[in-house]
Design a protein around this motif. Structure first.
Motif, mmCIF file in Angstrom:
data_model
loop_
_atom_site.group_PDB
_atom_site.id
_atom_site.type_symbol
_atom_site.label_atom_id
_atom_site.label_comp_id
_atom_site.label_asym_id
_atom_site.label_seq_id
_atom_site.Cartn_x
_atom_site.Cartn_y
_atom_site.Cartn_z
ATOM 1 N N GLU A 1 0.821 -1.204 0.000
ATOM 2 C CA GLU A 1 0.000 0.000 0.000
ATOM 3 C C GLU A 1 0.859 1.261 0.000
ATOM 4 N N ALA B 1 0.941 3.878 -3.084
ATOM 5 C CA ALA B 1 0.602 5.290 -2.892
ATOM 6 C C ALA B 1 1.693 6.210 -3.422
ATOM 7 N N ARG C 1 -10.334 0.191 2.443
ATOM 8 C CA ARG C 1 -9.575 1.430 2.303
ATOM 9 C C ARG C 1 -9.440 1.812 0.834
ATOM 10 N N MET C 2 -9.170 0.822 0.006
ATOM 11 C CA MET C 2 -8.995 1.106 -1.420
ATOM 12 C C MET C 2 -10.290 1.598 -2.064
ATOM 13 N N SER D 1 -10.633 5.251 -1.695
ATOM 14 C CA SER D 1 -9.494 6.050 -2.120
ATOM 15 C C SER D 1 -9.899 7.088 -3.153
ATOM 16 N N SER E 1 -7.371 8.668 -4.900
ATOM 17 C CA SER E 1 -6.087 8.905 -5.571
ATOM 18 C C SER E 1 -6.162 8.758 -7.085
ATOM 19 N N ILE F 1 -6.779 2.438 -7.771
ATOM 20 C CA ILE F 1 -7.091 1.555 -6.653
ATOM 21 C C ILE F 1 -6.529 0.160 -6.930
#
Length: 321
Positions: free
Chosen positions: A78, A82, A119-120, A123, A125, A128
């Motif tokens: 992870e 990231a 959590r993903m 996300s 971001s 994933i």
């Protein structure tokens, strides 16, 4: 590699056409799970994650399967994940598929996977990673049954077991609606099972309608002699070929006799194979593209390799890419 070109009776224009789904494409799609963390490559997490990211953006991304990671290293994954550059919008492949190797505490491992996927899912971001499957070693059919009661049904589960208890374990895997896994090599000669043992595993899986994957020792398309590791003083030996293994699976599923399948798995001659748009031939035997597709979709799933570039380079040498 010194492979001579495999017989492939298709023009280059047709091969490059987006509308042409030829037999090699059907055979190779999603075939190679990337296991760069494992021997003989044994890369650190950051370069393994960076490699997978690069492979996803390469022209051969359609051959790439899942990223393989031990459950105990999910936090490490992870962190490396990231740290990747933010993906450019519209470039695709922002969803990574993971297959996780379970440890000695399956209850805790399942909890870790659920937390990771949770959590993903939240996300922001732009990229994933999702654990889609798990892989676990067992020693007996009883362990298959016990662990199947712990691992959620939504996780495709591959059980690796001793080939000496192949029949009993595959029967239990079938009863539990799970999948099987075979180790096809390693860093020493004794880790490579005989062709007869591999064929028997595949035959039993086909008879029980059990999907399977393979792992280790399948860096090269055809059965041939190679070094077991990347060390210059590594001993060499005969290694199984992934083209041999997955064509053997497709032929067995289509009804090939066991003795003939052993010959196919042991085949080392490039000239014995021929691919075209509609199928593949091996000596006097033939499979249609649709038979290959059916085997890959629901039976012979993938194989794990610590290298993605080595198999790709060999496939290019054979002019299958």
């Amino acid at each position: 590699m010194n492979y001579r070109a495999m017989n492939f009776q298709t023009t280059q224009a047709v091969r490059k056409s987006a509308d042409a789904v030829d037999a090699p494409t059907v055979l190779l799609r999603d075939l190679i799970d990337y296991a760069g963390l494992f021997p003989p490559a044994s890369l650190a997490m950051a370069p393994s994650v960076a490699n997978y990211d690069a492979y996803l953006r390469s022209e051969w991304n359609w051959i790439l399967g899942r990223f393989i990671v031990p459950v105990a290293r999910l936090a490490e994954f992870e962190e490396a994940f990231a740290g990747l550059p933010v993906p450019t919008p519209g470039t695709g492949f922002t969803r990574w598929r993971l297959s996780v190797l379970l440890g000695s505490d399956p209850v805790a491992d399942v909890a870790s996977i659920r937390e990771f996927n949770g959590r993903m899912a939240s996300s922001s971001s732009g990229r994933i990673a999702v654990v889609e499957s798990v892989e676990v070693k067992v020693a007996s059919p009883a362990e298959v049954k016990r662990l199947s009661g712990i691992i959620p049904a939504e996780l495709a589960t591959y059980f690796e077991f001793p080939l000496s208890s192949c029949a009993e374990c595959i029967a239990e895997v079938a009863d539990c609606g799970r999948r099987a896994k075979i180790r096809t090599g390693g860093e020493t000669a004794d880790k490579f099972p005989a062709p007869e043992s591999v064929v028997e595993f595949i035959r039993l899986c086909a008879a029980a309608n059990v999907s399977f994957k393979a792992t280790a020792g399948l860096h090269h398309p055809l059965r041939s002699v190679h070094r077991f590791t990347y060390q210059p003083d590594s001993p060499s030996g005969v290694m199984h070929g992934f083209i041999n293994v997955f064509l053997t699976a497709a032929f067995l599923r289509a009804g090939m006799e066991t003795a003939v399948a052993v010959q196919l798995l042991a085949e080392q001659s490039v000239e014995a194979f021929g691919f075209d748009l509609d199928g593949v031939s091996w000596r006097q035997h033939r499979l249609s593209r649709h038979e290959i597709a059916a085997a890959r979709q629901s039976f012979a799933v993938s194989f794990g390799s610590c290298s993605f570039t080595e198999p790709i380079d060999d496939l290019k040498s054979l002019r299958l890419l």
